[in-house]
Design an enzyme around this catalytic site. Structure first.
Site, PDB file in Angstrom:
ATOM      1  N   MET A   1       0.742  -0.714  -0.205  1.00 49.02           N
ATOM      2  CA  MET A   1      -0.295  -0.127   0.203  1.00 49.02           C
ATOM      3  C   MET A   1       1.147   0.918  -0.251  1.00 49.02           C
ATOM      4  SD  MET A   1      -2.436   1.369   3.027  1.00 49.02           S
ATOM      5  CE  MET A   1      -2.401   0.142   4.572  1.00 49.02           C
ATOM      6  N   PRO A   2       0.979   1.772  -0.746  1.00 53.27           N
ATOM      7  CA  PRO A   2       1.539   3.596  -1.290  1.00 53.27           C
ATOM      8  C   PRO A   2       1.794   4.091  -0.219  1.00 53.27           C
ATOM      9  CG  PRO A   2       1.406   2.128  -3.101  1.00 53.27           C
ATOM     10  CD  PRO A   2       0.388   1.767  -2.682  1.00 53.27           C
ATOM     11  N   LEU A   3       1.557   4.895   0.236  1.00 52.77           N
ATOM     12  CA  LEU A   3       1.504   6.396   1.188  1.00 52.77           C
ATOM     13  C   LEU A   3       2.261   7.712   0.684  1.00 52.77           C
ATOM     14  CD1 LEU A   3      -0.168   7.928   3.564  1.00 52.77           C
ATOM     15  CD2 LEU A   3       2.378   6.727   4.333  1.00 52.77           C
ATOM     16  N   ARG A  40      -3.185   5.749  -0.317  1.00 53.28           N
ATOM     17  CA  ARG A  40      -3.007   7.046   0.097  1.00 53.28           C
ATOM     18  C   ARG A  40      -2.042   7.785   0.488  1.00 53.28           C
ATOM     19  NH1 ARG A  40      -6.079   2.317   0.687  1.00 53.28           N
ATOM     20  NH2 ARG A  40      -6.247   1.347   1.944  1.00 53.28           N
TER      21      ARG A  40
END
Length: 67
Positions: A1-3, A40
């Site tokens: 999940m990239p933030l 995100r």
């Protein structure tokens, strides 16, 4: 999940911030192949008196006509 975390000086409109969130999400999706729903984006806004450049706050620089 990239933030992705972005810090900006305060003052953008809600529409500008929403566009930023959409476009950053799309860029991450394109470049990493990540599904949009996994991306995100956190935008933090800072007031000019709390952001310093060369030891002076942006509020001071603006008041002095330097920014």
């Amino acid at each position: 999940m990239p933030l992705v975390q972005i810090t900006l000086l305060a003052g953008r409109t809600p529409e500008q911030l929403a566009a930023l969130g959409r476009e950053v999400t799309e860029a991450v999706q394109r470049s990493l192949g990540a599904p949009a729903e996994s991306v995100r984006v956190v935008v933090r806004e800072s007031e000019p008196d709390l952001w310093f450049v060369g030891g002076e706050s942006v509020a001071e620089l603006r008041a002095a006509g330097k920014r």
